[in-house]
Design an enzyme around this catalytic site. Structure first.
Site, PDB file in Angstrom:
ATOM      1  N   ASP A  45      60.397 113.855  -2.862  1.00  0.00           N
ATOM      2  CA  ASP A  45      59.102 113.635  -2.209  1.00  0.00           C
ATOM      3  C   ASP A  45      59.218 114.134  -0.460  1.00  0.00           C
ATOM      4  O   ASP A  45      60.512 114.331  -0.264  1.00  0.00           O
ATOM      5  CB  ASP A  45      59.341 111.915  -1.630  1.00  0.00           C
ATOM      6  CG  ASP A  45      57.944 111.468  -1.101  1.00  0.00           C
ATOM      7  OD1 ASP A  45      56.986 110.908  -1.663  1.00  0.00           O
ATOM      8  OD2 ASP A  45      57.823 111.568   0.048  1.00  0.00           O
ATOM      9  N   HIS A  61      58.790 113.004   2.397  1.00  0.00           N
ATOM     10  CA  HIS A  61      59.204 112.201   3.359  1.00  0.00           C
ATOM     11  C   HIS A  61      60.791 111.722   2.872  1.00  0.00           C
ATOM     12  O   HIS A  61      61.233 111.591   1.715  1.00  0.00           O
ATOM     13  CB  HIS A  61      58.547 110.830   3.215  1.00  0.00           C
ATOM     14  CG  HIS A  61      57.142 111.343   3.729  1.00  0.00           C
ATOM     15  ND1 HIS A  61      56.132 111.327   2.582  1.00  0.00           N
ATOM     16  CD2 HIS A  61      56.519 111.303   4.994  1.00  0.00           C
ATOM     17  CE1 HIS A  61      55.000 111.599   3.385  1.00  0.00           C
ATOM     18  NE2 HIS A  61      55.163 111.435   4.880  1.00  0.00           N
ATOM     19  N   HIS A  88      60.927 104.124   0.723  1.00  0.00           N
ATOM     20  CA  HIS A  88      60.846 103.684   2.057  1.00  0.00           C
ATOM     21  C   HIS A  88      61.261 101.991   1.995  1.00  0.00           C
ATOM     22  O   HIS A  88      61.524 101.853   3.204  1.00  0.00           O
ATOM     23  CB  HIS A  88      59.345 103.942   2.754  1.00  0.00           C
ATOM     24  CG  HIS A  88      59.281 105.409   3.133  1.00  0.00           C
ATOM     25  ND1 HIS A  88      60.019 106.334   3.690  1.00  0.00           N
ATOM     26  CD2 HIS A  88      57.906 106.054   2.629  1.00  0.00           C
ATOM     27  CE1 HIS A  88      59.374 107.623   3.552  1.00  0.00           C
ATOM     28  NE2 HIS A  88      57.926 107.422   3.080  1.00  0.00           N
ATOM     29  N   ASP A 144      54.287 115.223  -2.701  1.00  0.00           N
ATOM     30  CA  ASP A 144      53.554 115.373  -1.453  1.00  0.00           C
ATOM     31  C   ASP A 144      54.007 116.247  -0.442  1.00  0.00           C
ATOM     32  O   ASP A 144      53.494 116.701   0.650  1.00  0.00           O
ATOM     33  CB  ASP A 144      53.442 114.006  -0.362  1.00  0.00           C
ATOM     34  CG  ASP A 144      54.627 113.308  -0.336  1.00  0.00           C
ATOM     35  OD1 ASP A 144      55.622 113.644  -1.071  1.00  0.00           O
ATOM     36  OD2 ASP A 144      54.595 112.083   0.132  1.00  0.00           O
TER      37      ASP A 144
HETATM   38 ZN   LIG Z   1      55.945 110.753   0.610  1.00  0.00          ZN
END
Ligand SMILES: [Zn+2]
Length: 308
Positions: free
Chosen positions: A162, A164, A125, A245
């Site tokens: 991931d 995200h 991120h 995740d």
């Molecule tokens: Zn994540």
């Protein structure tokens, strides 16, 4: 050829607070899982600290210096609503980035065919001039640019599974045709980027998946969208943002993957690395917040790396 494991005890010293999901216990769970007898053949190496020059290929130097200067001598310093610095955060962030650099160096030198970096804080991120989403520096991008600039590779790919979207990696790569970024992620979900239409200069592939999507949708997205584009890009090094995740037990998202999916996707990426990149693959830990699922999923990932 062996698989390398890079980690460092300093990565346990980044402490975002007692109730924060991105806890030192995550890394302990991964290392405990990789302590099983079947992983005795892993060649374990200490992650060095990244040089500022390596980080400064993806983050402005004044941002790097300001981030390190903001690390508190005691207590906590907030970066954003969910990104926190503690006294150990600077050293942890330098070791996490340094692991990616050292893993790239070792794999390109032929010391091993692949490597996994068991580190934190995560990185995907982190945007060029902004730490966010539990991430301080963008470890995988720092490794990719090390491969491009120092080792002179022509094309480097990052695949991110991931749950995200790796908004930071995409932001760093989306105007550079020598880099490729592909992501499977839940949508809608933090950070809100990663729509299918975000294609960079043709070098970005986003596969958003709806909440409750599971193995079948994930594997279809990888096979239909990511692998053909990855092969067409013909990377000289495949890197992986290995977040776990999207596992069905994870508390931060609603995808329904299981351990086997991580072994499967790792095998598919290794197949591509063998076709295109002499087998060279470097993976680094991103998210994963259910500790037993994280340990078992990381084990499935590394088991596949060792079988390559
Ligand atoms: Zn994540």
């Amino acid at each position: 050829m062996s698989t390398l494991l890079f980690t460092h005890p300093s990565c346990l010293e980044h402490d975002p607070g007692e109730f924060h999901p991105e806890s030192p216990a995550r890394l302990r769970a991964v290392l405990a899982a990789l302590g099983a007898p079947e992983f005795a053949r892993l060649e374990r190496r200490e992650a060095p600290s990244a040089d500022i020059e390596d980080i400064a290929r993806v983050h402005p130097r004044d941002f790097v210096e300001a981030t390190l200067a903001a690390v508190p001598a005691e207590g906590y310093a907030g970066v954003d609503a969910d990104t926190v610095l503690s006294p150990g955060s600077g050293e942890a962030a330098l070791r996490a980035a340094g692991a990616a650099v050292a893993a790239v160096d070792a794999v390109i030198a032929g010391e091993a065919s692949n490597a996994f970096c068991a580190v934190r804080p995560p990185g995907h991120h982190a945007e060029p001039d902004r730490s966010m989403g539990f991430c301080l520096f963008n470890n995988v991008a720092i490794g990719a640019l090390r491969a491009r600039v120092v080792h002179g590779l022509s094309r480097v790919a990052v695949v991110d599974f991931d749950v995200h979207h790796g908004n930071g990696t995409q932001a760093m790569f989306e105007r550079d045709r020598s880099l490729f970024y592909a992501s499977t992620h839940q949508s809608p979900l933090y950070p809100g980027t990663g729509a299918r239409g975000e294609r960079g200069v043709g070098n970005i592939v986003n596969v958003p998946l709806p909440p409750m999507a599971g193995s079948a949708e994930f594997r279809r997205g990888v096979e239909a969208s990511i692998l053909p584009a990855l092969d067409a890009f013909a990377p000289e090094l495949v890197m992986v943002s290995a977040g776990f995740d999207a596992h069905r037990r994870d508390p931060l998202a609603q995808l329904m993957l299981v351990e086997d999916d991580y072994g499967w996707v790792t095998e598919r990426l290794l197949d591509c690395a063998k076709r295109q990149a002499g087998g060279r693959l470097v993976s680094t830990l991103e998210g994963g917040y259910d500790l037993p699922a994280l340990g078992a999923s990381a084990a499935a990932h590394v088991r596949a790396l060792m079988a390559a």
